[in-house]
Design a protein around this motif. Structure first.
Motif, PDB file in Angstrom:
ATOM      1  N   ARG A 170      -7.764   3.960  -4.433  1.00  0.00           N
ATOM      2  CA  ARG A 170      -7.121   4.244  -3.144  1.00  0.00           C
ATOM      3  C   ARG A 170      -5.603   4.330  -3.273  1.00  0.00           C
ATOM      4  O   ARG A 170      -4.962   4.991  -2.483  1.00  0.00           O
ATOM      5  CB  ARG A 170      -7.486   3.163  -2.116  1.00  0.00           C
ATOM      6  CG  ARG A 170      -8.926   3.203  -1.666  1.00  0.00           C
ATOM      7  CD  ARG A 170      -9.115   2.438  -0.376  1.00  0.00           C
ATOM      8  NE  ARG A 170      -8.464   3.100   0.736  1.00  0.00           N
ATOM      9  CZ  ARG A 170      -7.547   2.526   1.511  1.00  0.00           C
ATOM     10  NH1 ARG A 170      -7.159   1.289   1.276  1.00  0.00           N
ATOM     11  NH2 ARG A 170      -7.012   3.198   2.516  1.00  0.00           N
ATOM     12  N   TYR A 221      -9.243  -0.202   7.358  1.00  0.00           N
ATOM     13  CA  TYR A 221      -8.111  -0.446   6.488  1.00  0.00           C
ATOM     14  C   TYR A 221      -6.901  -0.894   7.314  1.00  0.00           C
ATOM     15  O   TYR A 221      -6.774  -0.564   8.479  1.00  0.00           O
ATOM     16  CB  TYR A 221      -7.756   0.826   5.713  1.00  0.00           C
ATOM     17  CG  TYR A 221      -8.868   1.318   4.818  1.00  0.00           C
ATOM     18  CD1 TYR A 221      -9.515   0.457   3.947  1.00  0.00           C
ATOM     19  CD2 TYR A 221      -9.273   2.651   4.847  1.00  0.00           C
ATOM     20  CE1 TYR A 221     -10.543   0.903   3.132  1.00  0.00           C
ATOM     21  CE2 TYR A 221     -10.294   3.108   4.033  1.00  0.00           C
ATOM     22  CZ  TYR A 221     -10.934   2.234   3.174  1.00  0.00           C
ATOM     23  OH  TYR A 221     -11.941   2.684   2.363  1.00  0.00           O
ATOM     24  N   ASP A 279     -12.516  -3.096  -0.877  1.00  0.00           N
ATOM     25  CA  ASP A 279     -12.433  -1.801  -0.177  1.00  0.00           C
ATOM     26  C   ASP A 279     -13.403  -1.787   0.994  1.00  0.00           C
ATOM     27  O   ASP A 279     -14.498  -1.227   0.913  1.00  0.00           O
ATOM     28  CB  ASP A 279     -12.744  -0.670  -1.159  1.00  0.00           C
ATOM     29  CG  ASP A 279     -12.381   0.692  -0.587  1.00  0.00           C
ATOM     30  OD1 ASP A 279     -11.818   0.733   0.521  1.00  0.00           O
ATOM     31  OD2 ASP A 279     -12.676   1.711  -1.230  1.00  0.00           O
ATOM     32  N   ALA A 287      -5.758  -7.104   4.281  1.00  0.00           N
ATOM     33  CA  ALA A 287      -5.174  -7.672   3.070  1.00  0.00           C
ATOM     34  C   ALA A 287      -4.742  -9.123   3.298  1.00  0.00           C
ATOM     35  O   ALA A 287      -4.966  -9.996   2.450  1.00  0.00           O
ATOM     36  CB  ALA A 287      -3.992  -6.816   2.624  1.00  0.00           C
ATOM     37  N   GLU A 323      -4.401  -2.461  -2.909  1.00  0.00           N
ATOM     38  CA  GLU A 323      -5.678  -1.783  -2.750  1.00  0.00           C
ATOM     39  C   GLU A 323      -6.264  -1.462  -4.120  1.00  0.00           C
ATOM     40  O   GLU A 323      -5.593  -1.564  -5.150  1.00  0.00           O
ATOM     41  CB  GLU A 323      -5.485  -0.492  -1.947  1.00  0.00           C
ATOM     42  CG  GLU A 323      -4.881  -0.717  -0.574  1.00  0.00           C
ATOM     43  CD  GLU A 323      -5.800  -1.498   0.346  1.00  0.00           C
ATOM     44  OE1 GLU A 323      -7.022  -1.448   0.152  1.00  0.00           O
ATOM     45  OE2 GLU A 323      -5.288  -2.162   1.276  1.00  0.00           O
ATOM     46  N   TYR A 369       0.855  -1.187   0.000  1.00  0.00           N
ATOM     47  CA  TYR A 369       0.000   0.000   0.000  1.00  0.00           C
ATOM     48  C   TYR A 369       0.888   1.233   0.000  1.00  0.00           C
ATOM     49  O   TYR A 369       1.768   1.367   0.858  1.00  0.00           O
ATOM     50  CB  TYR A 369      -0.925  -0.007   1.222  1.00  0.00           C
ATOM     51  CG  TYR A 369      -1.775   1.238   1.344  1.00  0.00           C
ATOM     52  CD1 TYR A 369      -2.589   1.662   0.298  1.00  0.00           C
ATOM     53  CD2 TYR A 369      -1.769   2.001   2.505  1.00  0.00           C
ATOM     54  CE1 TYR A 369      -3.364   2.804   0.400  1.00  0.00           C
ATOM     55  CE2 TYR A 369      -2.548   3.137   2.625  1.00  0.00           C
ATOM     56  CZ  TYR A 369      -3.344   3.537   1.564  1.00  0.00           C
ATOM     57  OH  TYR A 369      -4.099   4.673   1.677  1.00  0.00           O
TER      58      TYR A 369
END
Length: 529
Positions: A133, A161, A157, A166, A129, A99
């Motif tokens: 984003r 977060y 999404d 993930a 992502e 990310y």
């Protein structure tokens, strides 16, 4: 699960800071303390001072120094590194959350390509992502022709977060897809977590296979191996030097010491190697997941130290963690503001995890074992508590020498005074000596002089600021689950130098990984929900 225990382990999440039972206990305790202060404030103050001193004696003297000694007795099992041509090697899944890390794409792919493992049995998932984003990272991935063993998985999404979201989605997909494999092959699959800036030793996966095979014979409850993490840029700034030493202490002494004593080593956030099928057994149910999540989660999506929490979850189910005889290189932050953000996330997560494992203490003690539970919780909650109490102790000391306050003298009868001085002098000296020994043991002689920043109070002051930030975020519902992202992208050259990727850059597997995509083939559509 051990014989005689019929109650199934229950995993709690950090969706709430404390539950009703904890709130009642804390409230009753505060009321009792308030009444005692009203009746005899000096007596309460002396008891508080005595309690703090005993805490430091146990936390620093017994726990930290005890783990240091125990780590010197830790031994890896006798194991053989299988050859890369071994046809019985299991399939290996590498989950790599990415990310806001466009600069890390090419180095990460090169690092994965340099791993000595049959690529037909290696699956590397870049967990990214959505393009909205994080367009920069997606564009960087699209600009590179990925080798066949690397795939891109787009994470839904869904809030909150963070890295744990993930990982959950990547593991969920892998476990679901494995249902089509033969049972024996599915049961033997392994999984490893890597950060985008990680550079594992090329034979790390083969070593993990060899050690898991050794533990199959001597202790089949070992389902996780933690590799040692070190920084490659330890000499960049004074911040990276001190972070390098902290990692040496934590991964070189604290975690091996816990493993040697049969305790619960809180996992680091990366280079954890798992037996994939056992991870599914410790999952958090769908009913405890955030709205919109339709799969069970291995990592707590509300916890910002999902790694330390998972260590406790494995212990709840009777599983064990051992150390892996391998090193993964990372890059340390070089800036103070990033350091405070990173440390605040760790401290906040330790508090979250410690509170989770004290919600049903009797039940968890019965499942984890009283000693293992106590040390695990004490390490998690004792770490931020020691930061706070240490700061208060230093303030009290400075105020006394500045004012010679009679009120402060009354708090320290002779016995408490001697114990306090002993801990102040020898306790701090022992911690200072531990940092110096870590630096010199790893040939960091040039870093020893920077240890004065530890004993002078500058480094502890930054930790206090990190704790203040962590407590503020815990008290703020909007920031409670905020993942303070540590930016990477500096000192990338040190990783290539350490991993030796420049020497293998001419190999087919590595060079193919970094050819611009438009020179080879059309972009592949990413896997997504």
């Amino acid at each position: 699960m051990p014989k005689g225990k019929t109650n199934q382990p229950i995993r709690h999440t950090a969706a709430t800071v404390i539950n009703t039972g904890q709130f009642i206990c804390f409230t009753v305790l505060l009321v009792l303390v308030a009444v005692a202060v009203y009746l005899s404030p000096l007596t309460v103050a002396k008891i508080a001072v005595a309690t703090i001193l005993v805490f430091f004696a146990v936390f620093v003297g017994l726990l930290k120094m005890g783990l240091w000694y125990a780590s010197t007795r830790y031994r890896y099992p006798d194991y053989e590194i299988p050859p890369e041509s071994d046809p019985t090697l299991p399939h290996y899944l590498a989950l790599v959350p990415m990310y806001r890390e466009p600069d890390m794409v090419e180095p990460m792919v090169r690092g994965m390509a340099a791993l000595r493992y049959p690529k037909k049995k290696l699956i590397v998932q870049l967990l990214v992502e959505s393009r909205d984003r994080d367009p920069a990272t997606r564009n960087a991935i699209d600009a590179v022709a990925l080798p066949d063993f690397v795939s891109v998985v787009e994470v839904p999404d869904i809030k909150p977060y963070g890295k744990q979201r993930a990982l959950n989605y990547g593991a969920h997909r892998a476990i679901t897809e494995a249902h089509d494999l033969p049972r024996k092959e599915r049961a033997g699959r392994l999984c490893v977590i890597y950060d985008a800036e990680d550079r594992p030793e090329p034979d790390q996966l083969l070593k993990a296979v060899g050690m898991f095979r050794a533990y199959d014979v001597i202790d089949s409850k070992v389902v996780c191996l933690q590799a040692q993490l070190e920084f490659s840029n330890q000499t960049s700034t004074w911040v990276s030097r001190l972070m390098w030493v902290e990692y040496l202490v934590h991964f070189g002494w604290v975690l091996p010491g816990m493993a040697r004593l049969g305790l619960i080593p809180p996992l680091g956030g990366t280079s954890n190697h798992f037996r994939l099928t056992f991870l599914a057994r410790v999952s958090i149910g769908v009913e405890q997941q955030p709205p919109g999540v339709r799969w069970a989660g291995i990592w707590d999506m509300f916890n910002v130290t999902e790694d330390a929490d998972l260590a406790g979850a494995l212990a709840l189910h009777g599983f064990k963690i051992a150390m892996l005889d391998s090193v993964t290189k990372e890059v340390a932050t070089t800036r103070v503001n990033t350091l405070i953000g990173q440390k605040s996330r760790w401290l906040k997560g330790y508090i979250q995890t410690g509170l989770i494992f004290t919600r049903t203490p009797i039940r968890m003690m019965s499942q984890m074992g009283p000693v293992r539970w106590f040390v695990y919780v004490m390490f998690l909650l004792g770490t931020p508590l020691s930061v706070l109490l240490s700061a208060l102790s230093w303030v009290l000391t400075f105020v006394y020498f500045a004012t010679r306050s009679q009120a402060i003298e009354q708090l320290f009868p002779a016995l408490l005074l001697y114990l306090g001085v002993l801990l102040l002098v020898f306790g701090n000296f022992a911690l200072f000596l531990q940092h110096v020994a870590a630096a010199t043991k790893s040939e960091g002689f040039g870093t020893v002089k920077y240890m004065l920043l530890v004993i002078s109070g500058i480094w502890p002051m930054l930790t206090v600021l990190s704790l203040a930030k962590a407590c503020y975020e815990l008290a703020n519902p909007k920031l409670r689950h905020f993942w303070d992202k540590t930016e990477h992208g500096h000192d990338l050259h040190t990783l290539d130098e350490v991993a030796g990727l420049r020497r293998v850059a001419g190999s087919a597997s590595v060079s193919a990984a970094i050819i611009p995509r438009d020179a080879r083939e059309p972009a592949r559509k990413p896997e997504s929900a």
